[in-house]
Each structure stands twice: as C-alpha cells, then as structure tokens.
Design a protein around this motif. Structure first.
Motif, PDB file in Angstrom:
ATOM      1  N   TYR A  15       0.815  -1.215   0.000  1.00  0.00           N
ATOM      2  CA  TYR A  15       0.000   0.000   0.000  1.00  0.00           C
ATOM      3  C   TYR A  15       0.852   1.270   0.000  1.00  0.00           C
ATOM      4  O   TYR A  15       0.602   2.192  -0.783  1.00  0.00           O
ATOM      5  N   GLU A  16       1.874   1.319   0.844  1.00  0.00           N
ATOM      6  CA  GLU A  16       2.704   2.531   0.931  1.00  0.00           C
ATOM      7  C   GLU A  16       3.422   2.795  -0.392  1.00  0.00           C
ATOM      8  O   GLU A  16       3.513   3.927  -0.858  1.00  0.00           O
ATOM      9  N   GLU A  32      -8.522   8.722   3.137  1.00  0.00           N
ATOM     10  CA  GLU A  32      -7.774   7.492   3.399  1.00  0.00           C
ATOM     11  C   GLU A  32      -8.370   6.842   4.632  1.00  0.00           C
ATOM     12  O   GLU A  32      -8.466   7.463   5.689  1.00  0.00           O
ATOM     13  N   ILE A  33      -8.802   5.587   4.483  1.00  0.00           N
ATOM     14  CA  ILE A  33      -9.386   4.850   5.609  1.00  0.00           C
ATOM     15  C   ILE A  33      -8.719   3.479   5.661  1.00  0.00           C
ATOM     16  O   ILE A  33      -8.813   2.709   4.702  1.00  0.00           O
ATOM     17  N   GLU A  34      -8.042   3.180   6.745  1.00  0.00           N
ATOM     18  CA  GLU A  34      -7.438   1.849   6.955  1.00  0.00           C
ATOM     19  C   GLU A  34      -6.762   1.312   5.697  1.00  0.00           C
ATOM     20  O   GLU A  34      -7.133   0.267   5.164  1.00  0.00           O
ATOM     21  N   GLU A  35      -5.732   1.993   5.255  1.00  0.00           N
ATOM     22  CA  GLU A  35      -4.972   1.570   4.064  1.00  0.00           C
ATOM     23  C   GLU A  35      -5.852   1.386   2.829  1.00  0.00           C
ATOM     24  O   GLU A  35      -5.688   0.439   2.050  1.00  0.00           O
ATOM     25  N   THR A  36      -6.808   2.280   2.683  1.00  0.00           N
ATOM     26  CA  THR A  36      -7.588   2.375   1.455  1.00  0.00           C
ATOM     27  C   THR A  36      -7.544   3.846   1.039  1.00  0.00           C
ATOM     28  O   THR A  36      -7.958   4.714   1.809  1.00  0.00           O
ATOM     29  N   ALA A  37      -7.015   4.107  -0.141  1.00  0.00           N
ATOM     30  CA  ALA A  37      -6.892   5.495  -0.606  1.00  0.00           C
ATOM     31  C   ALA A  37      -7.919   5.748  -1.700  1.00  0.00           C
ATOM     32  O   ALA A  37      -8.019   4.976  -2.661  1.00  0.00           O
ATOM     33  N   PHE A  38      -8.676   6.828  -1.546  1.00  0.00           N
ATOM     34  CA  PHE A  38      -9.690   7.230  -2.523  1.00  0.00           C
ATOM     35  C   PHE A  38      -9.224   8.512  -3.205  1.00  0.00           C
ATOM     36  O   PHE A  38      -9.038   9.530  -2.539  1.00  0.00           O
ATOM     37  N   TRP A  49      -6.270  -0.430  -2.829  1.00  0.00           N
ATOM     38  CA  TRP A  49      -6.667  -1.286  -1.708  1.00  0.00           C
ATOM     39  C   TRP A  49      -5.883  -2.588  -1.811  1.00  0.00           C
ATOM     40  O   TRP A  49      -5.537  -3.023  -2.910  1.00  0.00           O
ATOM     41  N   ALA A  50      -5.617  -3.184  -0.681  1.00  0.00           N
ATOM     42  CA  ALA A  50      -4.874  -4.452  -0.668  1.00  0.00           C
ATOM     43  C   ALA A  50      -5.522  -5.465  -1.610  1.00  0.00           C
ATOM     44  O   ALA A  50      -6.726  -5.731  -1.530  1.00  0.00           O
ATOM     45  N   ARG A  51      -4.692  -6.032  -2.469  1.00  0.00           N
ATOM     46  CA  ARG A  51      -5.234  -6.945  -3.480  1.00  0.00           C
ATOM     47  C   ARG A  51      -5.947  -8.144  -2.879  1.00  0.00           C
ATOM     48  O   ARG A  51      -6.970  -8.585  -3.402  1.00  0.00           O
ATOM     49  N   LYS A  53      -7.580  -8.321  -0.128  1.00  0.00           N
ATOM     50  CA  LYS A  53      -8.896  -7.905   0.368  1.00  0.00           C
ATOM     51  C   LYS A  53      -9.859  -7.669  -0.800  1.00  0.00           C
ATOM     52  O   LYS A  53     -11.030  -8.019  -0.739  1.00  0.00           O
ATOM     53  N   LEU A  54      -9.337  -7.059  -1.870  1.00  0.00           N
ATOM     54  CA  LEU A  54     -10.167  -6.810  -3.054  1.00  0.00           C
ATOM     55  C   LEU A  54     -10.629  -8.123  -3.681  1.00  0.00           C
ATOM     56  O   LEU A  54     -11.792  -8.268  -4.080  1.00  0.00           O
ATOM     57  N   ALA A  55      -9.717  -9.101  -3.749  1.00  0.00           N
ATOM     58  CA  ALA A  55     -10.077 -10.406  -4.323  1.00  0.00           C
ATOM     59  C   ALA A  55     -11.187 -11.048  -3.498  1.00  0.00           C
ATOM     60  O   ALA A  55     -12.198 -11.506  -4.044  1.00  0.00           O
ATOM     61  N   ALA A  56     -11.011 -11.052  -2.183  1.00  0.00           N
ATOM     62  CA  ALA A  56     -12.019 -11.658  -1.309  1.00  0.00           C
ATOM     63  C   ALA A  56     -13.353 -10.929  -1.445  1.00  0.00           C
ATOM     64  O   ALA A  56     -14.411 -11.549  -1.564  1.00  0.00           O
ATOM     65  N   ASP A  57     -13.276  -9.595  -1.472  1.00  0.00           N
ATOM     66  CA  ASP A  57     -14.487  -8.776  -1.561  1.00  0.00           C
ATOM     67  C   ASP A  57     -15.203  -8.967  -2.904  1.00  0.00           C
ATOM     68  O   ASP A  57     -16.415  -8.824  -2.999  1.00  0.00           O
ATOM     69  N   SER A  58     -14.410  -9.266  -3.934  1.00  0.00           N
ATOM     70  CA  SER A  58     -14.982  -9.443  -5.276  1.00  0.00           C
ATOM     71  C   SER A  58     -15.443 -10.880  -5.511  1.00  0.00           C
ATOM     72  O   SER A  58     -15.991 -11.184  -6.569  1.00  0.00           O
ATOM     73  N   GLY A  59     -15.178 -11.759  -4.551  1.00  0.00           N
ATOM     74  CA  GLY A  59     -15.557 -13.165  -4.716  1.00  0.00           C
ATOM     75  C   GLY A  59     -14.702 -13.874  -5.746  1.00  0.00           C
ATOM     76  O   GLY A  59     -15.150 -14.790  -6.437  1.00  0.00           O
ATOM     77  N   ILE A  60     -13.427 -13.434  -5.857  1.00  0.00           N
ATOM     78  CA  ILE A  60     -12.512 -13.918  -6.891  1.00  0.00           C
ATOM     79  C   ILE A  60     -11.482 -14.863  -6.277  1.00  0.00           C
ATOM     80  O   ILE A  60     -10.927 -14.568  -5.222  1.00  0.00           O
TER      81      ILE A  60
END
Lengths: 139, 139
Positions: A15-16, A32-38, A49-51, A53-60
């Motif tokens: 993320y950094e 910026e919220i918990e290592e999520t940058a908008f 966003w952490a990949r 987390k994105l994968a899990a959130d996307s059901g991938i």
C-alpha cells in the motif's frame, strides 16, 4: 443500470509503495481509511486497496496474475504531453513497455505500468476533445 | 499528470457476446469502429476491445488470467437498486459470486462478473452522494 462507473479499485501488494507511486504522479487522496486510498478523479473515483482484500471482496479466486485484461487510459492534449507523462511515470519507477510513438489510429501514445502491474496507456487522440477535468466526451 | 481517467478498456474474447451482455444491461455504444465499442459514461469512457489486441497494445505478455487485480464499482442509490442491478446482470448471463448483502463498511453490495471475467461491485454507500450522471463525489 445506467452507463456509469463509480469506482475503479486497483489491488496493490504494498500500500505505501503504491500510494507513493501515485503521489509522485501528482495524485492526492481525498480520503484514506485503513490503508484504502480514494482519489477523486473526473466523476470516477480511483481506489488503492490491498489486493487480497479486493479479491475476497470481489468473490474472486486470485491466481496472482499481473494482468487480467483491463487497461486504463489517460488522454493528453498533445504528443509532447504524452512524452512528459511517460517520463514522469518512468521517474516514479514505472515500467515503460512502450514509449510514446505514433499509433495505427492516427494518434500518439505510450504505456506505463504501475508497481502492481496495472497498465495505463497515455494517449493523444487529435480527433477527441478533452474537457477541463480530463474527461473525453464522445457524445 | 492530472487526476483523471479517460478510458477503461475491457479486453474481451468474443466481441459480439460482450457487446450483447452490456446491451442487456442497457449500455449503448456511442461509437463502434472495427469491433471496438466506446460507451460514454460519466466522464470516463468504457471500451470493449479484443483482449489479444489490448494486450499487444499495452505491451503485456498475457497469461490469460481472468483477473489481474482490478474491480470496477457501480454505485446505487438504495439497497433495492443494488438487488435490481444484480438480478439484471444475472438475467444477462453474469456470474454472481456475491449477492446483495450488508457490508463491513456499513453499506450494501453484491458483485457480478461479466463474460470475460471482469468483476463489478454493485454498491449502496449511505454516506456517499451520487450525482445525476452516476458519479460519486467525495470532494
């Protein structure tokens, strides 16, 4: 469904590092919220966003590939501006698979790839008009 | 570089099938040139193009992965609208890895995946305002 895209989320492994890369290109997060940058862009919001987390959130089920068939584009007002953005990205540590050059469609473009493998075409299309916020309007 | 995204190009394996899928969701191209469809969205333009051409144009060695760490999001004005869009996508043949449900961030969302593996989160965030063109404005 309306024809609109609200967010583009780029999965990142560090993320950094990803944030520093986009900061070097002049991007400043509005939130910026918990290592999520908008990042507020032209209507659409770009998110880092952490990949995993994105994968899990996307059901991938993530196979870890650097490319899954999506390329972003950033359109410029001149070939010179294309070259300048490519050099800015190179200086920020991007890979440059293709430097600025004339294209088959009558324009000029190059490509940079961010630290997580997400490619951006940087392009000048002499037939298109770019609005003040960077939006291309074809309609 | 300004904070803007001009185009999002989705690589597709079957142009007619991909076009039919987005047509079923109500997307109409403003321009079609040699099996390249340009959809005017909220400032950003969504493009469908043959994946092998996009890979070559992006300077990418394509391993054929369905996901490379990018997820799009379509934000809705209510949880009910999220469910309606998810059902619209399901009827158009999308995979639905996650149906509409409450999220950890206090909203409601589901995910559909287009025929080429590109995921869209469909979300309602009660803290965000959506403009007339579907844009989320965080600024």
């Amino acid at each position: 469904m309306k024809q609109s895209v609200s967010l583009i989320t780029l999965g990142v492994s560090d993320y950094e590092k990803a944030n520093a890369f986009y900061a070097a290109l002049g991007w400043q997060p509005v939130l910026e919220i918990e290592e999520t940058a908008f990042f507020q862009a032209n209507g659409v919001v770009l998110v880092l966003w952490a990949r995993e987390k994105l994968a899990a959130d996307s059901g991938i089920a993530d196979g870890g590939a650097r490319w899954g068939g999506i390329t972003l584009a950033y359109n410029c007002r001149s070939p010179e501006e294309v070259d300048a953005v490519i050099e800015e990205a190179r200086a920020a540590g991007a890979e440059i698979p293709r430097s600025g050059a004339k294209t088959f469609w009558g324009g000029y473009s190059g490509v940079f790839v961010d630290p997580d493998g997400h490619p951006w075409e940087v392009a000048h299309n002499p037939h298109w008009t770019i609005g003040p916020d960077g939006s291309v309007s074809l309609g």
